[in-house]
Design a protein around this motif. Sequence first.
Motif, PDB file in Angstrom:
ATOM      1  N   SER A 188       0.858  -1.180   0.000  1.00 12.77           N
ATOM      2  CA  SER A 188       0.000   0.000   0.000  1.00 12.77           C
ATOM      3  C   SER A 188       0.891   1.226   0.000  1.00 12.77           C
ATOM      4  O   SER A 188       2.054   1.166   0.383  1.00 12.77           O
ATOM      5  CB  SER A 188      -0.917   0.008   1.232  1.00 12.77           C
ATOM      6  OG  SER A 188      -0.136   0.037   2.428  1.00 12.77           O
ATOM      7  N   PHE A 189       0.340   2.340  -0.442  1.00 11.47           N
ATOM      8  CA  PHE A 189       1.089   3.582  -0.531  1.00 11.47           C
ATOM      9  C   PHE A 189       0.482   4.577   0.453  1.00 11.47           C
ATOM     10  O   PHE A 189      -0.670   4.982   0.305  1.00 11.47           O
ATOM     11  CB  PHE A 189       1.038   4.137  -1.955  1.00 11.47           C
ATOM     12  CG  PHE A 189       1.571   3.181  -2.980  1.00 11.47           C
ATOM     13  CD1 PHE A 189       2.922   2.884  -3.033  1.00 11.47           C
ATOM     14  CD2 PHE A 189       0.726   2.561  -3.877  1.00 11.47           C
ATOM     15  CE1 PHE A 189       3.420   1.998  -3.972  1.00 11.47           C
ATOM     16  CE2 PHE A 189       1.200   1.672  -4.815  1.00 11.47           C
ATOM     17  CZ  PHE A 189       2.553   1.392  -4.859  1.00 11.47           C
TER      18      PHE A 189
ATOM     19  N   ILE B  56       0.693  12.460  -1.278  1.00 11.59           N
ATOM     20  CA  ILE B  56      -0.259  11.824  -2.189  1.00 11.59           C
ATOM     21  C   ILE B  56      -1.036  12.914  -2.898  1.00 11.59           C
ATOM     22  O   ILE B  56      -1.819  13.645  -2.285  1.00 11.59           O
ATOM     23  CB  ILE B  56      -1.206  10.887  -1.424  1.00 11.59           C
ATOM     24  CG1 ILE B  56      -0.404   9.772  -0.740  1.00 11.59           C
ATOM     25  CG2 ILE B  56      -2.254  10.301  -2.346  1.00 11.59           C
ATOM     26  CD1 ILE B  56      -1.248   8.825   0.073  1.00 11.59           C
TER      27      ILE B  56
ATOM     28  N   ASP C 191      -4.596   8.388  -7.524  1.00 12.42           N
ATOM     29  CA  ASP C 191      -3.807   7.617  -8.485  1.00 12.42           C
ATOM     30  C   ASP C 191      -2.437   8.226  -8.756  1.00 12.42           C
ATOM     31  O   ASP C 191      -1.735   7.794  -9.665  1.00 12.42           O
ATOM     32  CB  ASP C 191      -4.561   7.485  -9.806  1.00 12.42           C
ATOM     33  CG  ASP C 191      -4.919   8.834 -10.398  1.00 12.42           C
ATOM     34  OD1 ASP C 191      -4.766   9.858  -9.704  1.00 12.42           O
ATOM     35  OD2 ASP C 191      -5.351   8.874 -11.568  1.00 12.42           O
ATOM     36  N   ARG C 192      -2.016   9.213  -7.954  1.00 20.06           N
ATOM     37  CA  ARG C 192      -0.700   9.828  -8.154  1.00 20.06           C
ATOM     38  C   ARG C 192      -0.067  10.132  -6.808  1.00 20.06           C
ATOM     39  O   ARG C 192      -0.727  10.620  -5.885  1.00 20.06           O
ATOM     40  CB  ARG C 192      -0.803  11.117  -8.968  1.00 20.06           C
ATOM     41  CG  ARG C 192      -1.355  10.932 -10.375  1.00 20.06           C
ATOM     42  CD  ARG C 192      -1.358  12.241 -11.127  1.00 20.06           C
ATOM     43  NE  ARG C 192      -0.029  12.668 -11.486  1.00 20.06           N
ATOM     44  CZ  ARG C 192       0.265  13.880 -11.982  1.00 20.06           C
ATOM     45  NH1 ARG C 192      -0.705  14.778 -12.107  1.00 20.06           N
ATOM     46  NH2 ARG C 192       1.487  14.191 -12.303  1.00 20.06           N
ATOM     47  N   VAL C 193       1.248   9.819  -6.707  1.00 22.29           N
ATOM     48  CA  VAL C 193       1.998  10.080  -5.482  1.00 22.29           C
ATOM     49  C   VAL C 193       3.319  10.741  -5.846  1.00 22.29           C
ATOM     50  O   VAL C 193       3.790  10.645  -6.979  1.00 22.29           O
ATOM     51  CB  VAL C 193       2.275   8.778  -4.682  1.00 22.29           C
ATOM     52  CG1 VAL C 193       0.982   8.134  -4.223  1.00 22.29           C
ATOM     53  CG2 VAL C 193       3.103   7.806  -5.515  1.00 22.29           C
TER      54      VAL C 193
ATOM     55  N   GLU D 274       2.608   7.765 -11.150  1.00 22.83           N
ATOM     56  CA  GLU D 274       1.259   7.227 -11.110  1.00 22.83           C
ATOM     57  C   GLU D 274       1.283   5.906 -10.361  1.00 22.83           C
ATOM     58  O   GLU D 274       2.236   5.131 -10.477  1.00 22.83           O
ATOM     59  CB  GLU D 274       0.724   7.030 -12.526  1.00 22.83           C
ATOM     60  CG  GLU D 274       0.537   8.339 -13.286  1.00 22.83           C
ATOM     61  CD  GLU D 274      -0.051   8.115 -14.664  1.00 22.83           C
ATOM     62  OE1 GLU D 274      -0.358   6.948 -14.976  1.00 22.83           O
ATOM     63  OE2 GLU D 274      -0.193   9.096 -15.413  1.00 22.83           O
ATOM     64  N   VAL D 275       0.249   5.638  -9.595  1.00 24.81           N
ATOM     65  CA  VAL D 275       0.192   4.403  -8.820  1.00 24.81           C
ATOM     66  C   VAL D 275       0.252   3.188  -9.736  1.00 24.81           C
ATOM     67  O   VAL D 275       0.872   2.169  -9.412  1.00 24.81           O
ATOM     68  CB  VAL D 275      -1.086   4.382  -7.949  1.00 24.81           C
ATOM     69  CG1 VAL D 275      -1.243   3.031  -7.254  1.00 24.81           C
ATOM     70  CG2 VAL D 275      -1.043   5.508  -6.911  1.00 24.81           C
TER      71      VAL D 275
END
Length: 455
Positions: free
Chosen positions: A5-6, A24, A28-30, A43-44
Amino acid sequence: MQLTSFSPRKRFKLFEKVVMIHSIVSPDRVVLVDEDGTQRTFEVATLLIHYQSRNLKGLNSEVTEPTTAHVSVAMRLAEDVSEAAKMRGYARRLYLSAIEREGARLHPDNEVLHLALESVRDTLGEPRVPSIATIRRWQSQARRQGGDPASLIPYFERRGGPGKQRMSTTVKRAVDAVIDNFYLTTERLSASKAYSVLEGQLEERNRWAPQKEQLKVPSYSTFRRRIAQRGAFEVDAARQGAVHALTSYRSTGRNTEVYGLNECWEIDHTWLNLFVIDNENGLGLGRPRFTAIVDHFSRAVMGFDVDFTGTSAQAALNCLKQAILPKTYLREQYPEVQSDWPSHGVPLILKCDNGAEFHSQSLRQTCFELGIDVAYCPLKKPWYKGRIERFFRTFNEWALTSLPGASGSSIKERPAGYDPSKGAVMDLHTLRRHLHMWIVDQYMHHDHGGCHESI
């Protein structure tokens, strides 16, 4: 596969470097930050692809320091500044000192000011005096830093030039995001297609941005140079997978393991590049399995086994038995062999890969009773037993290429219409005799960079 997990402050290893999730941006982007403080947006979906290709690995520990930022003061040391920057800072200081000494007011019609500036210009030998706006900027810089003379030294290292980055921070981040999420993926998009994505993203942003906030689209050559700045290992790992990159960029220096004679043996299987027939009916049996043991120190062949039983534990035990026992059968069974084969004994370590046959209870029990430690190499890293791997390559290229029924190492190298199975005339017994002759009379007398002559 292990679940991941992020979340903020969580650490990973990406391309063998430790990174941390800085923030975060969206579901869908980190944003990841590495140990050098460089931030990159991913992108995740891209990170999940890297996770599947073993480029992204989780770390057990998380950062426990408080998240409040610490303010630090950066000091410019004299040895960190170029001579040109020092001379320019000295010149600026002379101009400001002359103005302060004369008490001149910064006005275009002030004669005292002009005389003071002309005097400093003549002393320095410069073509012209600085403008009043420039002098005001110098005074403001010195005032903000408490009159520190170092405040007048220009930052020449921040200027553009060959190898320097001229694009804005926003464009730079957009370029890096496209490289990370479109070019450095297992889809292996070409650089031109990734550049098209960048052009589309920047043009879409400029369509809705004010005129003053328009972003300049970098050229394709600039985009290619940005890709070239990435490490070759990172590029290959992202596009080809971690295993391919680790194999390609592993150290090629000498092995640091130190073993004496008969202390460490390496064992493995291979399929011979040769088709063999049945000695009774002459029908083709296919390619036999070949198991061999090589001494790590001397690279001498300690024993081998060839058959059609497959890569089984019994094959490994047969090979180990021949390696341990003296070769007293040689003269009786193979009188064509000219030399002796004195290689035998019991090693301290038997090095092998992670094949199921090497994890069998029978092999481990046998090694335990003989006092042999079984050492398993890491997964998909055959260079940890490089002696036996190199022997197999030499064996297939040297001992088999001229024999009838030889298939070669690649089907592309065969002549058109050639079927090695139809040209096979050698049965298993004849093959064993040929292998003994080649190993004892040829290979054992060849210099392999080891010390097998002392066996």
